[in-house]
Design an enzyme around this catalytic site. Structure first.
Site, PDB file in Angstrom:
ATOM      1  CB  SER A   4       7.026   5.182   2.798  1.00 27.15           C
ATOM      2  OG  SER A   4       6.525   4.921   4.110  1.00 27.15           O
ATOM      3  N   GLY A   5       8.937   2.077   3.031  1.00 31.82           N
ATOM      4  CA  GLY A   5      10.140   1.553   3.659  1.00 31.82           C
ATOM      5  C   GLY A   5      11.325   1.791   2.747  1.00 31.82           C
ATOM      6  CG  PHE A  16       2.683   2.569   9.606  1.00 31.62           C
ATOM      7  CD1 PHE A  16       1.366   2.188   9.748  1.00 31.62           C
ATOM      8  CD2 PHE A  16       3.513   2.531  10.717  1.00 31.62           C
ATOM      9  CE1 PHE A  16       0.877   1.765  10.983  1.00 31.62           C
ATOM     10  CE2 PHE A  16       3.037   2.118  11.946  1.00 31.62           C
ATOM     11  CZ  PHE A  16       1.710   1.736  12.081  1.00 31.62           C
ATOM     12  CB  ALA A  50      16.313  -1.142  -1.705  1.00 31.74           C
ATOM     13  CE  LYS A 106      13.946 -12.102  -2.403  1.00 31.59           C
ATOM     14  NZ  LYS A 106      14.189 -11.074  -3.365  1.00 31.59           N
ATOM     15  CE  LYS A 130       7.913  -6.233  12.623  1.00 33.95           C
ATOM     16  NZ  LYS A 130       8.389  -6.696  13.939  1.00 33.95           N
TER      17      LYS A 130
END
Length: 349
Positions: free
Chosen positions: A18-19, A48, A160, A211, A302
């Protein structure tokens, strides 16, 4: 001969993660499962758990229908239910969409072992490798071995926030079973998110991982203000090293995969607009550590490029191949050994 896919009457989707990217994907799938036949309309999204002030993030997502930490200002469909219990999220799911940082995959799989639907299948959107004492493994292998289920992969030129704003983009799904590839295409594709499919799970996945190392190099170039010609050279050399590395260590990789969205297109967009490029540029300009920049620039998320650079270098160093991959090697040494950043050009020229 095409093997028969695991088919069920109604597919139930769970999003594991769920980032920023995970929330964008959940938003897109939440709309698609309502519009497409053959899918349960409810999607559970594993979160999380974090505290935002005095409130749980899951409660805020379910109340406001917005991930106020990782995707603020973008509404999430009401049929997306945030849960903090991963077993609850995966319960009865026949499709597991796994979109978490690669360093957490093994732990998540351990929790799900023996507790998923017998006809479950997965698709990994994870960027990176699993690292062990004996080397590195593709994430799709980790998931397949741990959960005993078939695994596809998705990767592409997919920033995103642009997809959250429904700006047109392409992506690539790698499959082993054609029917599963077609199923995932139907699940993910929208008018603004074009899906191509290719019989190459590993090629798609590994392009998505490597990449990010090239993007670190591009960010270093930007931080040093060396210009677009130099950056273009780094992108070209980086793509060649990606192809060389993947085909050196993995069998059955198709040349055409590198010309799909997961290949050259993803390298280009990540080197111009991705978080790895942004953080690497700031690393040069500010002198701050990547750990500090993750907190300041990425809201605690991260980076995958720095970890992947370390993982790739461990293989190159062990096999004495550093000179065969000068860009990958130099990125590692700049990030982890304090090498002068100008070597990004000197060592690859």
């Amino acid at each position: 001969m095409i093997k028969e896919a695991r088919i069920v009457d109604v597919e139930k989707v769970a999003v594991i993660g769920s980032g920023n990217w995970g929330t964008v994907i959940a938003r897109m799938l939440g709309t698609n499962v309502v519009q497409q036949k053959g899918f349960d309309h409810e999607i559970k999204m594993w979160v999380f758990e974090e505290m935002i002030g005095e409130r749980k993030l899951t409660d805020l997502i379910n109340e406001k229908h917005e991930n106020i930490k990782y995707l603020p200002g973008i509404r999430i469909p009401d049929n997306i239910i945030a849960v903090s219990d991963i077993l609850e999220a995966a319960k009865d799911a026949t499709i597991l969409v796994i979109v978490i940082p690669h360093q957490f995959v093994r732990d998540v799989c351990d929790k799900l072992k023996g507790k998923i639907h017998p006809k479950a299948k997965a698709i990994t959107l994870v960027k990176g490798f699993d690292t062990t004492e004996t080397g590195i493994r593709p994430i799709s292998h980790v998931i397949k071995e741990a959960l005993k289920i078939p695994v596809c992969s998705l990767s592409g030129a997919n920033l995103a926030n642009e997809i959250a704003e429904e700006k047109f983009s392409e992506t690539t799904i790698g499959y082993k079973n054609r029917q599963e590839g077609e199923l995932f295409k139907r699940l993910f594709e929208t008018k603004y998110f074009k899906v191509g499919i290719v019989d190459d799970v590993l090629g798609v996945e590994l392009c998505g991982a490597l990449k990010n190392v090239v993007a670190i190099a591009a960010g270093i170039i930007d931080g040093l203000k060396l210009g677009d010609n130099t950056k273009a050279a780094v992108i070209r050399i980086g793509l060649l090293e990606m192809k060389k590395y993947i085909k050196m260590f993995y069998k059955g990789i198709k040349d055409e995969t590198f010309f799909e969205s997961c290949g050259i297109a993803d390298v280009i967009t990540t080197c111009y607009g991705g978080r790895n490029r942004k953080a690497a540029e700031a690393f040069i300009i500010t002198g701050k550590s990547f750990e500090q920049l993750e907190k300041e620039l990425l809201n605690g998320q991260k980076l995958q490029g720095t970890l992947t650079a370390k993982e790739i270098y461990s293989v190159l160093n062990r096999k004495g191949l550093e000179k065969e991959f000068p860009l990958f090697t130099t990125v590692y040494r700049i990030v982890f050994e304090g090498l002068d950043p100008h070597n990004i050009v000197e060592d690859i020229a």
